[in-house]
Design a protein around this motif. Structure first.
Motif, short mmCIF file in Angstrom:
data_model
loop_
_atom_site.label_atom_id
_atom_site.label_comp_id
_atom_site.label_asym_id
_atom_site.label_seq_id
_atom_site.Cartn_x
_atom_site.Cartn_y
_atom_site.Cartn_z
N ARG A 53 -1.74 -13.13 1.45
CA ARG A 53 -2.73 -12.36 2.23
C ARG A 53 -2.01 -11.52 3.29
NH1 ARG A 53 -8.24 -14.57 3.91
NH2 ARG A 53 -8.90 -12.60 2.94
N TYR A 54 -1.08 -10.75 2.83
CA TYR A 54 -0.18 -9.97 3.69
C TYR A 54 -0.67 -8.53 3.78
CZ TYR A 54 4.18 -7.82 5.31
OH TYR A 54 5.13 -7.12 6.02
N GLN A 55 -0.86 -8.06 5.00
CA GLN A 55 -1.30 -6.69 5.24
C GLN A 55 -0.07 -5.80 5.31
OE1 GLN A 55 -4.19 -6.26 8.40
NE2 GLN A 55 -3.67 -4.11 8.68
N ILE A 56 0.09 -4.91 4.34
CA ILE A 56 1.34 -4.17 4.22
C ILE A 56 1.40 -2.94 5.10
CG2 ILE A 56 1.72 -5.01 1.88
CD1 ILE A 56 0.90 -2.29 0.84
N GLY A 57 0.27 -2.46 5.61
CA GLY A 57 0.29 -1.32 6.51
C GLY A 57 -0.08 0.00 5.87
N ASP A 58 -0.23 0.03 4.54
CA ASP A 58 -0.64 1.25 3.86
C ASP A 58 -2.15 1.27 3.69
OD1 ASP A 58 1.95 2.11 3.62
OD2 ASP A 58 2.19 1.40 1.57
N THR A 59 -2.70 2.48 3.60
CA THR A 59 -4.12 2.63 3.33
C THR A 59 -4.32 3.46 2.07
OG1 THR A 59 -4.37 4.62 4.69
CG2 THR A 59 -4.68 2.50 5.78
N VAL A 60 -5.38 3.14 1.33
CA VAL A 60 -5.70 3.84 0.08
C VAL A 60 -7.19 4.13 0.04
CG1 VAL A 60 -3.82 2.73 -1.19
CG2 VAL A 60 -6.10 1.70 -1.21
N ARG A 61 -7.56 5.02 -0.85
CA ARG A 61 -8.97 5.22 -1.15
C ARG A 61 -9.12 5.35 -2.67
NH1 ARG A 61 -9.63 10.77 -1.85
NH2 ARG A 61 -7.97 12.05 -0.93
N PHE A 62 -10.14 4.73 -3.21
CA PHE A 62 -10.34 4.72 -4.65
C PHE A 62 -11.09 5.96 -5.09
CE2 PHE A 62 -9.40 0.31 -3.84
CZ PHE A 62 -8.64 -0.05 -4.94
N THR A 63 -10.63 6.54 -6.19
CA THR A 63 -11.29 7.70 -6.78
C THR A 63 -12.06 7.33 -8.04
OG1 THR A 63 -9.34 8.26 -8.11
CG2 THR A 63 -9.48 9.22 -5.90
N SER A 64 -11.79 6.12 -8.56
CA SER A 64 -12.45 5.66 -9.78
C SER A 64 -12.45 4.13 -9.80
CB SER A 64 -11.72 6.20 -11.02
OG SER A 64 -12.15 5.54 -12.20
N LYS A 65 -13.50 3.56 -10.41
CA LYS A 65 -13.56 2.11 -10.60
C LYS A 65 -13.56 1.74 -12.07
CE LYS A 65 -16.20 -0.28 -7.79
NZ LYS A 65 -17.34 -0.76 -6.96
N ASP A 66 -13.47 2.73 -12.94
CA ASP A 66 -13.46 2.47 -14.38
C ASP A 66 -12.54 3.47 -15.07
OD1 ASP A 66 -14.03 1.49 -16.89
OD2 ASP A 66 -15.89 2.64 -17.10
N PRO A 67 -11.22 3.24 -15.05
CA PRO A 67 -10.52 2.10 -14.43
C PRO A 67 -10.34 2.34 -12.93
CG PRO A 67 -8.94 3.58 -15.43
CD PRO A 67 -10.30 4.16 -15.75
N TYR A 68 -9.71 1.34 -12.27
CA TYR A 68 -9.46 1.44 -10.83
C TYR A 68 -8.28 2.37 -10.58
CZ TYR A 68 -12.81 -2.19 -9.63
OH TYR A 68 -13.97 -2.90 -9.45
N LYS A 69 -8.60 3.53 -9.98
CA LYS A 69 -7.57 4.50 -9.62
C LYS A 69 -7.69 4.83 -8.14
CE LYS A 69 -6.65 6.81 -14.00
NZ LYS A 69 -6.44 8.13 -14.65
N PHE A 70 -6.57 5.15 -7.54
CA PHE A 70 -6.54 5.33 -6.09
C PHE A 70 -5.54 6.40 -5.69
CE2 PHE A 70 -3.06 2.56 -7.06
CZ PHE A 70 -2.09 2.88 -6.14
N LYS A 71 -5.67 6.82 -4.43
CA LYS A 71 -4.68 7.67 -3.80
C LYS A 71 -4.25 7.02 -2.49
CE LYS A 71 -6.50 12.07 -5.56
NZ LYS A 71 -7.00 13.42 -5.19
N ILE A 72 -3.00 7.21 -2.14
CA ILE A 72 -2.52 6.72 -0.84
C ILE A 72 -3.07 7.66 0.23
CG2 ILE A 72 -0.49 6.23 0.57
CD1 ILE A 72 1.07 5.86 -2.08
N SER A 73 -3.71 7.09 1.24
CA SER A 73 -4.32 7.94 2.27
C SER A 73 -3.56 7.89 3.59
CB SER A 73 -5.78 7.54 2.49
OG SER A 73 -5.89 6.17 2.84
N GLY A 74 -2.67 6.93 3.77
CA GLY A 74 -1.90 6.91 5.01
C GLY A 74 -1.38 5.54 5.36
N ARG A 75 -1.18 5.32 6.64
CA ARG A 75 -0.68 4.06 7.18
C ARG A 75 -1.64 3.58 8.26
NH1 ARG A 75 3.43 1.07 5.24
NH2 ARG A 75 4.13 0.59 7.33
N THR A 76 -1.76 2.29 8.41
CA THR A 76 -2.65 1.77 9.45
C THR A 76 -2.13 2.07 10.84
OG1 THR A 76 -1.52 -0.38 9.38
CG2 THR A 76 -3.48 -0.11 7.98
N LYS A 77 -0.83 2.32 10.98
CA LYS A 77 -0.25 2.61 12.28
C LYS A 77 0.29 4.03 12.37
CE LYS A 77 1.15 -2.17 13.22
NZ LYS A 77 2.28 -3.07 13.56
N LEU A 78 0.03 4.85 11.37
CA LEU A 78 0.55 6.21 11.34
C LEU A 78 -0.64 7.16 11.31
CD1 LEU A 78 3.57 6.83 11.38
CD2 LEU A 78 3.43 7.39 8.96
#
Length: 503
Positions: free
Chosen positions: A343-368
């Motif tokens: 349950r490790y929070q890595i610091g990156d943030t993403v947003r999903f563009t699809s759930k069938d299948p699950y696809k995402f883009k990196i949106s940033g950093r929690t501290k950046l």
């Protein structure tokens, strides 16, 4: 070549079927992954501490184990680095991926187990080939060699032999012997510590090779390719490597570098695939060249949870599982892995563009990010706005960073952008105007704060002298590998340091 491609296609058939399975059964795949991870680690110190043997449900798991950051587990990692074992994970841990410290000046040492190497990172590399050859059955990529630009590794002997370095270097160091026949240059050059000497040696070693693919961080590959071009006297890289057809990139957004790569690699047959391979695990692969989102790889021994970015400041936040995510919402990633991260929070943030299948883009950093005035500006916003401004002013950005300018007596707040141009716009005020309007178009909070200059004035742009960011990275000992310039900061520490060097 057709025979080789047919053999590769046959070997990849089973793996492509497995990928199709987790695409069609994502939740079941994730539940099975978590069950296996808990069972494997049940006799470790961590397993005893949280009584893994009695965990029966997902609710048990979430209620018993807290979401944690590196600072929370650092004492345990220090024990691992001193030679203790069976703390997080049952197999021996002797490799540690050292982070580049983009959000924290303190180095982080992420444990890398043999399972993480084999079933996550190396599987990701194999899957890139499987996916690419399925997309391009007539590819000639196997005719030549792959050029990988990795970091360096060092040996740390505290009480035992434990090794640390950039993740890319750890992967190269642990590749099977036959990998030397399909990549260039050899390991002794790839793992050199001194970046500028490495540039010279890599150039000498690869100029006469038949390079068909590249793999690495875009910013540093640009430095290498320009160095090779200068040494060769050629007009573009395809005059050196005419069979080059693929660049597998990751580590930073590719958006600011697209035009520069097109200039260096002027071919409609050049292909680009993005991957998301962090020190903590291999998470995603772009499986469609016409869709810039990445497929979330669900059978690499990683269980995923997500925290809505808006909830990060709430002490009562709850991490949600994959089936609960919404599209186009920014989430901080929480992972449980076969490297022993729980349950490790890595610091990156993403947003999903699809759930069938699950696809995402990196949106940033929690501290950046920049949120000095409630504008909540994230990297994804910045990259889109930069892209718009460059496109409309026919300019190219090499590097940049931005920070707030805080309100003072009689002055409103603003953002200062320090930008090093590869090709500067004819009119910097026009560039600034477009950048500002683009930011308003992609971020409603920024737009609200800019309304009639009530809170924020238009951005201030400072042009960086050539090589400024390179010099800063060199002085920090961060040339090459996976090191990068922080794009956004919520304070002025970095930009002030750079401005002093820009005078």
């Amino acid at each position: 070549m057709a025979l080789i491609n047919s053999l590769v296609s046959w070997l990849n058939t089973k793996r492509l079927s497995q990928i199709d399975f987790f695409k069609n059964h994502p939740i079941e795949t994730q539940k099975e992954t978590l069950t296996q991870l808990i069972e494997q680690a049940s006799h470790t110190e961590w397993g005893n501490k949280y009584d893994f043997k009695s965990i029966r449900t997902l609710s048990d798991f979430k209620e018993r184990l807290p979401v944690q950051t590196y600072e929370d587990i650092e004492p345990y990692i220090n024990r691992l680095r001193n030679g203790e074992q069976n703390i997080f994970w049952p197999s021996e841990i002797k490799w540690f991926a050292k982070s580049s410290g983009t959000t924290n000046s303190k180095s982080k040492f992420i444990p890398v187990s043999k399972e993480a190497l084999e079933n996550c990172h190396f599987r990701g590399g194999k899957d890139i080939l499987a996916i690419y050859t399925s997309l391009y059955p007539e590819t000639g990529i196997l005719k030549g060699k792959g050029l990988t630009l990795g970091g360096s590794h060092q040996i740390n002997n505290i009480k035992n032999e434990s090794y640390y370095g950039d993740l890319s270097a750890i992967l190269i160091q642990n590749l099977p012997f036959w990998a030397d026949f399909i990549r260039t240059p050899d390991t002794s050059i790839v793992l050199m510590d001194e970046w500028e000497e490495k540039l010279n040696r890599m150039t000498e070693a690869t100029l006469n090779e038949n390079v068909t693919s590249l793999s690495g961080v875009p910013s540093w590959f640009l430095v290498l390719l320009k160095h090779i071009l200068k040494a060769s006297g050629k007009n573009n890289i395809l005059e050196i490597w005419p069979n080059l057809e693929l660049f597998v990139h990751g580590g930073v957004s590719f958006t600011p570098y697209v035009e520069q790569f097109k200039k260096l690699l002027p071919s409609k047959n050049m292909n680009y695939l993005e991957t998301y391979n962090a020190s903590e695990g291999f998470f995603g692969i772009q499986d469609n060249p016409f869709d810039d989102a990445m497929l979330l790889m669900l059978d690499y021994g990683i269980y995923y949870e997500f925290i809505p970015v808006d909830s990060l400041g709430d002490e009562h936040f709850k991490a949600i599982s994959l089936e609960e995510v919404n599209l186009h919402t920014n989430y901080a990633i929480v992972i449980t892995t076969n490297g022993g991260l729980w349950r490790y929070q890595i610091g990156d943030t993403v947003r999903f563009t699809s759930k069938d299948p699950y696809k995402f883009k990196i949106s940033g950093r929690t501290k950046l990010f920049i949120n000095a005035f409630g504008e909540e500006l994230i990297i994804d916003n910045a990259e889109k706005a930069i892209q718009m401004a460059c496109a409309k002013t026919n300019s190219i950005i090499k590097e940049y960073t931005a920070a707030p300018v805080f309100m003072a007596s009689g002055q409103k707040g603003t953002h200062q952008w320090l930008i090093e141009f590869e090709k500067a716009p004819n009119n910097i005020d026009e560039f600034n105007f477009i950048l500002d309007n683009a930011l308003m178009s992609v971020n409603s909070d920024y737009e609200a704060k800019r309304y009639k200059n009530i809170t924020l004035e238009k951005p201030h742009i400072t042009i960086a002298k050539p090589g400024l960011f390179y010099l800063w990275l060199k002085e920090k000992g961060k040339l090459g590998g996976q090191n990068k310039v922080p794009r956004l900061s919520n304070n002025r520490d970095l930009i002030e340091e750079l401005l002093q060097k820009n005078n």
